[in-house]
Design a protein around this motif. Structure first.
Motif, mmCIF file in Angstrom:
data_model
loop_
_atom_site.group_PDB
_atom_site.id
_atom_site.type_symbol
_atom_site.label_atom_id
_atom_site.label_comp_id
_atom_site.label_asym_id
_atom_site.label_seq_id
_atom_site.Cartn_x
_atom_site.Cartn_y
_atom_site.Cartn_z
ATOM 1 N N ASN A 1 0.777 -1.244 0.000
ATOM 2 C CA ASN A 1 0.000 0.000 0.000
ATOM 3 C C ASN A 1 0.806 1.290 0.000
ATOM 4 O OD1 ASN A 1 -2.997 -0.874 0.466
ATOM 5 N ND2 ASN A 1 -1.801 -2.126 1.885
ATOM 6 N N ILE A 2 2.090 1.225 0.351
ATOM 7 C CA ILE A 2 2.853 2.455 0.567
ATOM 8 C C ILE A 2 4.152 2.423 -0.227
ATOM 9 C CG2 ILE A 2 3.901 3.968 2.285
ATOM 10 C CD1 ILE A 2 2.106 2.614 4.391
ATOM 11 N N GLY A 3 4.410 3.500 -0.972
ATOM 12 C CA GLY A 3 5.672 3.667 -1.677
ATOM 13 C C GLY A 3 6.471 4.790 -1.033
ATOM 14 N N PHE A 4 7.800 4.670 -1.045
ATOM 15 C CA PHE A 4 8.663 5.645 -0.387
ATOM 16 C C PHE A 4 9.656 6.243 -1.387
ATOM 17 C CE2 PHE A 4 7.334 2.577 2.757
ATOM 18 C CZ PHE A 4 7.010 3.346 3.865
ATOM 19 N N VAL A 5 9.838 7.557 -1.305
ATOM 20 C CA VAL A 5 10.849 8.265 -2.097
ATOM 21 C C VAL A 5 11.643 9.131 -1.132
ATOM 22 C CG1 VAL A 5 11.300 9.797 -4.043
ATOM 23 C CG2 VAL A 5 9.277 8.321 -4.077
ATOM 24 N N PHE A 6 12.973 8.944 -1.116
ATOM 25 C CA PHE A 6 13.821 9.638 -0.153
ATOM 26 C C PHE A 6 14.774 10.607 -0.849
ATOM 27 C CE2 PHE A 6 12.893 5.406 1.585
ATOM 28 C CZ PHE A 6 12.308 5.736 2.789
ATOM 29 N N GLN A 7 15.310 11.522 -0.072
ATOM 30 C CA GLN A 7 16.260 12.496 -0.606
ATOM 31 C C GLN A 7 17.528 11.829 -1.126
ATOM 32 O OE1 GLN A 7 17.355 15.536 2.208
ATOM 33 N NE2 GLN A 7 18.828 16.507 0.845
ATOM 34 N N MET A 8 18.001 10.796 -0.442
ATOM 35 C CA MET A 8 19.292 10.191 -0.757
ATOM 36 C C MET A 8 19.187 8.997 -1.707
ATOM 37 S SD MET A 8 21.188 12.282 0.728
ATOM 38 C CE MET A 8 22.756 11.471 0.389
ATOM 39 N N PHE A 9 18.027 8.773 -2.312
ATOM 40 C CA PHE A 9 17.776 7.773 -3.351
ATOM 41 C C PHE A 9 17.787 6.326 -2.829
ATOM 42 C CE2 PHE A 9 20.740 10.983 -5.431
ATOM 43 C CZ PHE A 9 19.729 11.883 -5.709
ATOM 44 N N HIS A 10 18.790 5.943 -2.029
ATOM 45 C CA HIS A 10 18.899 4.593 -1.474
ATOM 46 C C HIS A 10 18.910 3.516 -2.571
ATOM 47 C CE1 HIS A 10 18.742 6.050 2.584
ATOM 48 N NE2 HIS A 10 17.571 6.627 2.392
ATOM 49 N N LEU A 11 19.691 3.739 -3.603
ATOM 50 C CA LEU A 11 19.900 2.728 -4.633
ATOM 51 C C LEU A 11 21.119 1.891 -4.263
ATOM 52 C CD1 LEU A 11 19.364 4.937 -7.825
ATOM 53 C CD2 LEU A 11 17.683 3.473 -6.683
ATOM 54 N N ILE A 12 21.072 0.594 -4.569
ATOM 55 C CA ILE A 12 22.181 -0.311 -4.276
ATOM 56 C C ILE A 12 23.253 -0.125 -5.355
ATOM 57 C CG2 ILE A 12 22.874 -2.694 -3.872
ATOM 58 C CD1 ILE A 12 20.857 -1.559 -1.839
ATOM 59 N N PRO A 13 24.464 0.278 -5.003
ATOM 60 C CA PRO A 13 25.458 0.685 -6.004
ATOM 61 C C PRO A 13 25.898 -0.401 -6.968
ATOM 62 C CG PRO A 13 26.444 0.587 -3.809
ATOM 63 C CD PRO A 13 24.971 0.474 -3.629
ATOM 64 N N TYR A 14 25.876 -1.665 -6.543
ATOM 65 C CA TYR A 14 26.376 -2.732 -7.408
ATOM 66 C C TYR A 14 25.272 -3.392 -8.243
ATOM 67 C CZ TYR A 14 24.849 -5.436 -3.328
ATOM 68 O OH TYR A 14 24.123 -5.956 -2.286
ATOM 69 N N LEU A 15 24.041 -2.910 -8.134
ATOM 70 C CA LEU A 15 22.935 -3.447 -8.925
ATOM 71 C C LEU A 15 22.601 -2.515 -10.081
ATOM 72 C CD1 LEU A 15 20.415 -4.721 -6.213
ATOM 73 C CD2 LEU A 15 22.112 -6.050 -7.494
ATOM 74 N N SER A 16 22.088 -3.093 -11.168
ATOM 75 C CA SER A 16 21.629 -2.279 -12.287
ATOM 76 C C SER A 16 20.390 -1.488 -11.881
ATOM 77 C CB SER A 16 21.292 -3.163 -13.486
ATOM 78 O OG SER A 16 20.123 -3.929 -13.217
ATOM 79 N N LEU A 17 20.049 -0.523 -12.703
ATOM 80 C CA LEU A 17 18.851 0.275 -12.444
ATOM 81 C C LEU A 17 17.612 -0.625 -12.391
ATOM 82 C CD1 LEU A 17 17.763 3.110 -12.101
ATOM 83 C CD2 LEU A 17 17.693 3.336 -14.576
ATOM 84 N N LEU A 18 17.509 -1.551 -13.336
ATOM 85 C CA LEU A 18 16.372 -2.465 -13.365
ATOM 86 C C LEU A 18 16.307 -3.301 -12.094
ATOM 87 C CD1 LEU A 18 14.001 -3.766 -14.884
ATOM 88 C CD2 LEU A 18 15.656 -5.310 -15.959
ATOM 89 N N ASP A 19 17.430 -3.839 -11.664
ATOM 90 C CA ASP A 19 17.442 -4.665 -10.455
ATOM 91 C C ASP A 19 17.135 -3.849 -9.209
ATOM 92 O OD1 ASP A 19 17.915 -7.073 -11.710
ATOM 93 O OD2 ASP A 19 20.087 -6.909 -11.583
ATOM 94 N N ASN A 20 17.538 -2.584 -9.176
ATOM 95 C CA ASN A 20 17.194 -1.722 -8.048
ATOM 96 C C ASN A 20 15.688 -1.538 -7.944
ATOM 97 O OD1 ASN A 20 19.202 -0.164 -6.215
ATOM 98 N ND2 ASN A 20 20.289 -0.350 -8.159
ATOM 99 N N VAL A 21 15.034 -1.362 -9.073
ATOM 100 C CA VAL A 21 13.574 -1.214 -9.064
ATOM 101 C C VAL A 21 12.910 -2.518 -8.624
ATOM 102 C CG1 VAL A 21 11.538 -0.792 -10.509
ATOM 103 C CG2 VAL A 21 13.596 0.611 -10.789
ATOM 104 N N LEU A 22 13.441 -3.630 -9.094
ATOM 105 C CA LEU A 22 12.849 -4.934 -8.777
ATOM 106 C C LEU A 22 12.999 -5.328 -7.310
ATOM 107 C CD1 LEU A 22 13.883 -6.882 -11.987
ATOM 108 C CD2 LEU A 22 11.549 -6.347 -11.269
ATOM 109 N N LEU A 23 13.859 -4.638 -6.573
ATOM 110 C CA LEU A 23 13.996 -4.917 -5.145
ATOM 111 C C LEU A 23 12.678 -4.740 -4.400
ATOM 112 C CD1 LEU A 23 17.397 -3.204 -4.256
ATOM 113 C CD2 LEU A 23 16.907 -5.655 -4.233
#
Length: 229
Positions: free
Chosen positions: A84-106
């Motif tokens: 039910n809830i999606g989060f968007v943060f100032q610091m992005f919190h993307l995993i550096p060693y994963l591709s953009l697609l894999d970061n979304v799939l997390l």
């Protein structure tokens, strides 16, 4: 609908108690864009964490429609949050060693759903202008692209609510405007957006502006935005 009744949060520190939130009463309806505004230390992030089912209040209730989220067990609350809830943060919190697609799939739900998350993630990234960045890593992206990727991750499970904590704080004005535009698109499709900031960028888009000061609601301003559902 989200309803907060007499919500309070007190932290115990070595120097005694700190009241981060006190007597918060608020109702947010489907399709509303609510701006939580206030200086650092006013309680904005604590309020978002409580709304996000991640920080149990010391007192009061938070209802999502007919669900009292803090009466759920820890595992039930995690499932509710994921759906039910999606989060968007100032610091992005993307995993550096994963591709953009894999970061979304997390963000995909660990359930028995047959939903094709890969196809959905691809479509989201394409819609957000990142279709040619699927296999790039975060270090290869601009700040604006990283934040759009974070929005795609937040939208993957089709949440009812987006919580955004200073989502434009690390962006230049052009990219900041684009991020707010995507949040408004979510709102225009019936979602609730609750954005916390100490800036003024999103003021013209908000249905209501809630001003916090030392954990208390100082005032609530309603305004016409032209975005209706």
């Amino acid at each position: 609908m989200v309803t907060l009744e007499n919500v309070a949060k007190t932290y115990q520190t070595r120097r005694g108690q700190i009241k981060a939130l006190e007597n918060i009463n608020l109702q947010i309806d489907k399709g509303q864009f609510v701006l939580i505004r206030g200086p650092s230390g006013s309680g904005k992030t604590t309020l978002l964490m409580a709304l996000g089912a991640m920080l149990k209040p010391s007192g009061g209730t938070i209802m999502f429609d007919d669900t009292n989220v803090y009466r759920l067990s820890v595992s039930e609350r995690a499932l509710f949050r994921g759906k039910n809830i999606g989060f968007v943060f100032q610091m992005f919190h993307l995993i550096p060693y994963l591709s953009l697609l894999d970061n979304v799939l997390l963000a995909r739900m660990r359930d028995n759903s047959k939903m094709d998350y890969y196809d959905k993630a691809n479509k989201l990234l394409e819609r957000l202008g990142l279709g040619d960045r699927l296999f790039h890593r975060p270090a290869q992206l601009s700040a604006g692209e990283k934040q759009r990727a974070a929005i795609a991750r937040a939208l993957l499970n089709e949440p009812k609510i987006l919580l955004a904590d200073e989502p434009t704080g690390n962006l230049d004005p052009k990219n900041a405007d684009e991020v707010v535009k995507h949040l408004r698109d979510f709102q225009a499709n019936g979602g609730i957006v609750i954005l916390a900031t100490h800036g003024a960028l999103a003021e013209k888009f908000a249905d209501r502006i809630v001003s916090l000061k030392k954990g208390l609601i100082e005032k609530v301003e309603a305004q016409e935005t032209g975005v209706k559902t």
